[in-house]
Scaffold this active site. Sequence first.
Site, PDB file in Angstrom:
ATOM      1  N   THR A  88      58.829  33.853  51.829  1.00 53.67           N
ATOM      2  CA  THR A  88      60.266  34.134  51.805  1.00 53.67           C
ATOM      3  C   THR A  88      60.451  35.558  51.275  1.00 53.67           C
ATOM      4  O   THR A  88      59.603  36.058  50.526  1.00 53.67           O
ATOM      5  CB  THR A  88      61.030  33.092  50.944  1.00 53.67           C
ATOM      6  OG1 THR A  88      62.448  33.246  51.152  1.00 53.67           O
ATOM      7  CG2 THR A  88      60.730  33.235  49.474  1.00 53.67           C
TER       8      THR A  88
ATOM      9  N   ILE B 181      55.880  35.317  47.947  1.00 48.63           N
ATOM     10  CA  ILE B 181      57.287  35.708  47.970  1.00 48.63           C
ATOM     11  C   ILE B 181      57.411  37.212  47.702  1.00 48.63           C
ATOM     12  O   ILE B 181      56.646  37.775  46.924  1.00 48.63           O
ATOM     13  CB  ILE B 181      58.087  34.879  46.915  1.00 48.63           C
ATOM     14  CG1 ILE B 181      59.583  35.174  46.965  1.00 48.63           C
ATOM     15  CG2 ILE B 181      57.530  35.061  45.524  1.00 48.63           C
ATOM     16  CD1 ILE B 181      60.429  34.201  46.124  1.00 48.63           C
ATOM     17  N   CYS B 182      58.356  37.839  48.383  1.00 50.10           N
ATOM     18  CA  CYS B 182      58.738  39.209  48.088  1.00 50.10           C
ATOM     19  C   CYS B 182      57.551  40.173  48.212  1.00 50.10           C
ATOM     20  O   CYS B 182      56.901  40.240  49.245  1.00 50.10           O
ATOM     21  CB  CYS B 182      59.379  39.240  46.696  1.00 50.10           C
ATOM     22  SG  CYS B 182      60.317  40.714  46.309  1.00 50.10           S
ATOM     23  N   HIS B 183      57.245  40.904  47.146  1.00 48.58           N
ATOM     24  CA  HIS B 183      56.129  41.851  47.147  1.00 48.58           C
ATOM     25  C   HIS B 183      54.775  41.184  46.958  1.00 48.58           C
ATOM     26  O   HIS B 183      53.743  41.832  47.055  1.00 48.58           O
ATOM     27  CB  HIS B 183      56.328  42.903  46.044  1.00 48.58           C
ATOM     28  CG  HIS B 183      57.420  43.894  46.330  1.00 48.58           C
ATOM     29  ND1 HIS B 183      58.760  43.563  46.233  1.00 48.58           N
ATOM     30  CD2 HIS B 183      57.376  45.199  46.696  1.00 48.58           C
ATOM     31  CE1 HIS B 183      59.489  44.630  46.526  1.00 48.58           C
ATOM     32  NE2 HIS B 183      58.679  45.632  46.813  1.00 48.58           N
TER      33      HIS B 183
END
Length: 194
Positions: A170, A118-120
């Site tokens: 995501t 997720i994300c970074h």
Amino acid sequence: MGAKKILMIVGDYGEDLEIMVPFQALQMVGHNVHAVCPNKKKGETCPTAVHDFVGDQTYKELTGHNFTLNYSFDDVKVEKYDALVLPGGRGPEYLRLDNNVIEMVRHFVEEDKPIAAICHGLQILAAVGGIEGKTLTAYPACGPEMKLAGADYKDVEPTEVVRDGNLVTTPAWPGHQKWLAEFLDVLGTKISHN
């Protein structure tokens, strides 16, 4: 299919919600989650950060919680794990520089084991390699890195999820519901409502 053994690699100033929510939710449905951080042992903590939009051109970082690790990094034997979770926040920017983290994550990529990122957190996968041709998403600021790593990067709404085989991604914590539901599907976890 029984409970899975899941490795979660976290770092200092990882995103609070992206660590806490999957850690608790995956255990809630019966999976065994080991949260680890390089150079830290079971019972030690990682400070987290809350990233939120308050009207500036990018997110603001606020103080989160002290997340208690439940397993020692040096005790990890990757071959004993069924799946991997890579939270976002600032942690991944330094975790991807740790050779032991890279080797751990490489195992999951090469063995095509389920990975939820997720994300970074996708920055770690980009550093490992093996995402060439994979369809995925990440926090938009990581999009250029994903493209340079050869991934088929999709810029989707933060509430959306992208799945390519055993890889579930995501852009940020607003996507938790779909991201975790999709990851549970990859893991073969069935939840019924009677």
